[in-house]
Design a protein around this motif. Structure first.
Motif, short mmCIF file in Angstrom:
data_model
loop_
_atom_site.label_atom_id
_atom_site.label_comp_id
_atom_site.label_asym_id
_atom_site.label_seq_id
_atom_site.Cartn_x
_atom_site.Cartn_y
_atom_site.Cartn_z
N SER A 325 14.73 56.83 -62.32
CA SER A 325 16.05 56.34 -61.94
C SER A 325 17.10 57.08 -62.76
O SER A 325 16.78 57.96 -63.56
N ALA A 326 18.37 56.73 -62.56
CA ALA A 326 19.44 57.43 -63.28
C ALA A 326 20.69 56.56 -63.30
O ALA A 326 20.82 55.62 -62.51
N VAL A 327 21.58 56.87 -64.24
CA VAL A 327 22.89 56.22 -64.25
C VAL A 327 23.97 57.29 -64.18
O VAL A 327 23.82 58.37 -64.75
N SER A 328 25.02 56.99 -63.46
CA SER A 328 26.21 57.82 -63.46
C SER A 328 27.26 57.04 -64.23
O SER A 328 27.65 55.94 -63.83
N ILE A 329 27.70 57.60 -65.36
CA ILE A 329 28.58 56.85 -66.26
C ILE A 329 29.81 57.67 -66.61
O ILE A 329 29.72 58.89 -66.82
N THR A 330 30.95 57.02 -66.63
CA THR A 330 32.20 57.69 -67.00
C THR A 330 32.16 58.04 -68.49
O THR A 330 32.02 57.15 -69.32
N THR A 331 32.31 59.32 -68.79
CA THR A 331 32.21 59.77 -70.17
C THR A 331 33.49 60.39 -70.71
O THR A 331 33.58 60.67 -71.90
N ALA A 332 34.47 60.63 -69.85
CA ALA A 332 35.71 61.27 -70.34
C ALA A 332 36.84 61.09 -69.34
O ALA A 332 36.62 60.75 -68.17
N ARG A 333 38.06 61.32 -69.83
CA ARG A 333 39.24 61.44 -68.98
C ARG A 333 39.69 62.89 -69.01
O ARG A 333 39.47 63.59 -70.00
N TYR A 334 40.29 63.35 -67.93
CA TYR A 334 40.77 64.73 -67.97
C TYR A 334 42.29 64.79 -67.77
O TYR A 334 42.89 63.91 -67.15
N TYR A 335 42.87 65.85 -68.34
CA TYR A 335 44.31 66.04 -68.32
C TYR A 335 44.62 67.46 -67.84
O TYR A 335 43.90 68.41 -68.18
N THR A 336 45.69 67.60 -67.08
CA THR A 336 46.10 68.91 -66.57
C THR A 336 46.65 69.75 -67.73
O THR A 336 46.90 69.22 -68.82
N PRO A 337 46.88 71.05 -67.52
CA PRO A 337 47.39 71.90 -68.61
C PRO A 337 48.66 71.37 -69.28
O PRO A 337 48.85 71.55 -70.48
N ASP A 338 49.52 70.69 -68.52
CA ASP A 338 50.75 70.14 -69.09
C ASP A 338 50.53 68.76 -69.72
O ASP A 338 51.50 68.11 -70.15
N GLY A 339 49.27 68.31 -69.78
CA GLY A 339 48.96 67.03 -70.41
C GLY A 339 49.12 65.83 -69.51
O GLY A 339 49.17 64.69 -69.99
N ASN A 340 49.17 66.03 -68.21
CA ASN A 340 49.33 64.92 -67.26
C ASN A 340 47.99 64.24 -66.98
O ASN A 340 47.00 64.90 -66.69
N TYR A 341 48.00 62.91 -67.06
CA TYR A 341 46.82 62.11 -66.71
C TYR A 341 47.07 61.52 -65.33
O TYR A 341 47.93 60.67 -65.16
N ILE A 342 46.34 62.01 -64.34
CA ILE A 342 46.69 61.70 -62.95
C ILE A 342 45.88 60.55 -62.37
O ILE A 342 46.00 60.24 -61.18
N HIS A 343 45.09 59.86 -63.20
CA HIS A 343 44.22 58.80 -62.70
C HIS A 343 45.03 57.67 -62.05
O HIS A 343 46.01 57.18 -62.62
N GLU A 344 44.61 57.29 -60.86
CA GLU A 344 45.25 56.24 -60.06
C GLU A 344 46.65 56.63 -59.58
O GLU A 344 47.31 55.84 -58.91
N LYS A 345 47.12 57.81 -59.93
CA LYS A 345 48.46 58.26 -59.50
C LYS A 345 48.37 59.43 -58.54
O LYS A 345 49.17 59.53 -57.60
N GLY A 346 47.45 60.35 -58.79
CA GLY A 346 47.34 61.53 -57.95
C GLY A 346 48.36 62.59 -58.33
O GLY A 346 49.15 62.43 -59.25
N ILE A 347 48.32 63.69 -57.60
CA ILE A 347 49.26 64.80 -57.80
C ILE A 347 50.11 64.93 -56.55
O ILE A 347 49.59 65.05 -55.44
N LYS A 348 51.41 64.91 -56.73
CA LYS A 348 52.31 65.04 -55.59
C LYS A 348 52.46 66.51 -55.20
O LYS A 348 52.52 67.38 -56.06
N PRO A 349 52.55 66.77 -53.90
CA PRO A 349 52.74 68.16 -53.47
C PRO A 349 54.16 68.64 -53.74
O PRO A 349 55.09 67.82 -53.83
N ASP A 350 54.32 69.95 -53.86
CA ASP A 350 55.66 70.52 -53.96
C ASP A 350 56.40 70.39 -52.63
O ASP A 350 57.61 70.19 -52.59
N ILE A 351 55.62 70.52 -51.56
CA ILE A 351 56.19 70.43 -50.21
C ILE A 351 55.40 69.36 -49.45
O ILE A 351 54.21 69.55 -49.16
N GLU A 352 56.02 68.24 -49.17
CA GLU A 352 55.31 67.13 -48.53
C GLU A 352 55.30 67.31 -47.01
O GLU A 352 56.35 67.46 -46.39
N VAL A 353 54.11 67.29 -46.45
CA VAL A 353 53.93 67.40 -45.00
C VAL A 353 52.85 66.41 -44.58
O VAL A 353 51.68 66.56 -44.95
#
Length: 392
Positions: A325-353
């Motif tokens: 068997s196996a477990v999949s477990i959250t081990t870290a958070r990740y941040y974009t190069p500018d230090g943005n934490y996008i969890h539950e927020k997402g990344i907005k497009p520059d051009i929304e369509v």
């Protein structure tokens, strides 16, 4: 007589309760571990039907992982084997990626060219039942198991959609799902298009190969399509970015205890830092897709077009156990190069369509068409700037 039976039942219940709680009353250090053992004892000895101990223990493990967050889960040996098969890109099913959001089984994205996509399933759809089995009463992996099956067989998904008052019954015929992870084509005489379905092993190299092919065919600008890409391997997200950015940080990973690991551009790739880039994103773009989109946006390397991404800013590690068997477990958070934490927020497009869903059913892709039109102007602008720089 009835009164006598009732009295006897109440007396039995009181004796039963005293037996169970007697140990707790005798000690001051009764804790949740003792409670866990007592619950197992209760179920094994007094539950109305016999239950295997392994079933109880697996349920307890699954419950522990579900308690910490919705991305951590337990897989028995069969489920773990199925997960490995899926990463090989070959299985019988409907072709969708799911997660649990707010305790609801949610579609992250349909996989391109699969029955799930053709049936009209969308990112954000909530699957409330699978062949009549309520998804709120089963684990995510069990839901995956119910949707998979022999090609040619049918499965009925009950779907709740935000813009509809009533649930949908969607009948889908399972197929052999073989995912073409990287595909490319010329959209015009000088605009290349690359579609990336998932971040599996070697897709960074595949992107490099396809990009070079497109440039040999005359591409002066490229559209990278990450719509409905649910993510995958972190290392491959770094490699994909390394095709377009030559140096610097791609993503930072922060683990327990504030341990930070910075992942930089992979220098083994020869980045094309000049070719204009548009990245297509939508609500089905998650995890590794968001790492790529975040790096492209933060460095100003290209433009993001479409709709806001899914918002999954955490990293899972799959840990095999000794029994298969196996477990999949959250081990870290990740941040974009500018230090943005996008969890539950997402990344907005520059051009929304927004996608024109009605046109999409007729084979029209208004988001891609808009990207092609905009890339034409980017190429002209890029050519003018190069001529100015050359003094022409």
């Amino acid at each position: 007589m009835k009164k006598k039976i009732l009295v006897l039942l109440l007396a039995s219940l009181l004796i039963f309760t005293a037996v169970i709680t007697g140990t707790a009353q005798d000690t001051d250090d009764y804790d949740k571990t003792n409670a866990f053992q007592d619950v197992i004892f209760l179920i094994k000895n007094y539950y109305v039907e016999d239950v295997e101990l392994d079933t109880l223990l697996e349920g307890a493990i699954d419950g522990m992982l579900n308690k910490v967050d919705r991305f951590s889960y337990y897989m028995d040996a069969e489920e773990y084997e199925e997960m490995q098969i899926e990463y090989e890109g070959h299985y019988g099913g409907v072709g969708i990626v799911i997660t649990t959001r707010d305790n609801k089984l949610t579609v992250v994205s349909p996989i391109k060219g699969t029955p799930g996509e053709r049936a009209g399933l969308r990112a954000g759809d909530i699957i409330t039942a699978i062949d009549g089995v309520k998804t709120g009463e089963i684990s995510q992996m069990k839901a995956v198991d119910l949707m998979r099956g022999e090609p040619g067989t049918d499965v009925v998904l009950t779907v709740e959609r935000s813009d509809m008052d009533q649930e949908l019954e969607v009948k889908i015929t399972r197929e052999d799902i073989e995912v073409p992870y990287v595909e490319s084509e010329m959209k015009s005489e000088n605009i290349g298009y690359i579609s990336l379905a998932q971040f599996v092993e070697n897709v960074g190299t595949d992107i490099e190969t396809e990009l070079n092919k497109l440039k040999e065919q005359g591409a002066e600008g490229v559209i990278l399509d990450l719509r409905n890409n649910p993510g995958g391997l972190l290392s491959e997200a770094v490699n994909v970015v390394s095709n377009f950015i030559s140096e610097g940080q791609v993503v930072s990973i922060r683990q327990r205890g504030n341990i930070e690991r910075v992942l930089n551009v992979n220098k083994e790739f020869k980045a094309d830092t000049e070719i204009p880039v548009i990245v297509l994103i939508n609500k089905g773009s998650a995890s590794a897709s968001e790492i790529v989109a975040g790096a492209i946006k933060d460095y100003g390397r290209g433009k993001l077009m479409g709709t806001t991404t899914f918002g999954k800013g955490v990293v899972q590690s799959v840990v095999p156990l000794a029994d298969g068997s196996a477990v999949s477990i959250t081990t870290a958070r990740y941040y974009t190069p500018d230090g943005n934490y996008i969890h539950e927020k997402g990344i907005k497009p520059d051009i929304e369509v927004e996608l024109d869903a009605e046109a999409a059913q007729n084979g029209e892709d208004n988001q891609l068409n808009k990207a092609v039109d905009m890339m034409k102007s980017f190429i002209i602008t890029d050519e003018v700037q190069r001529k100015k720089a050359a003094g022409e």
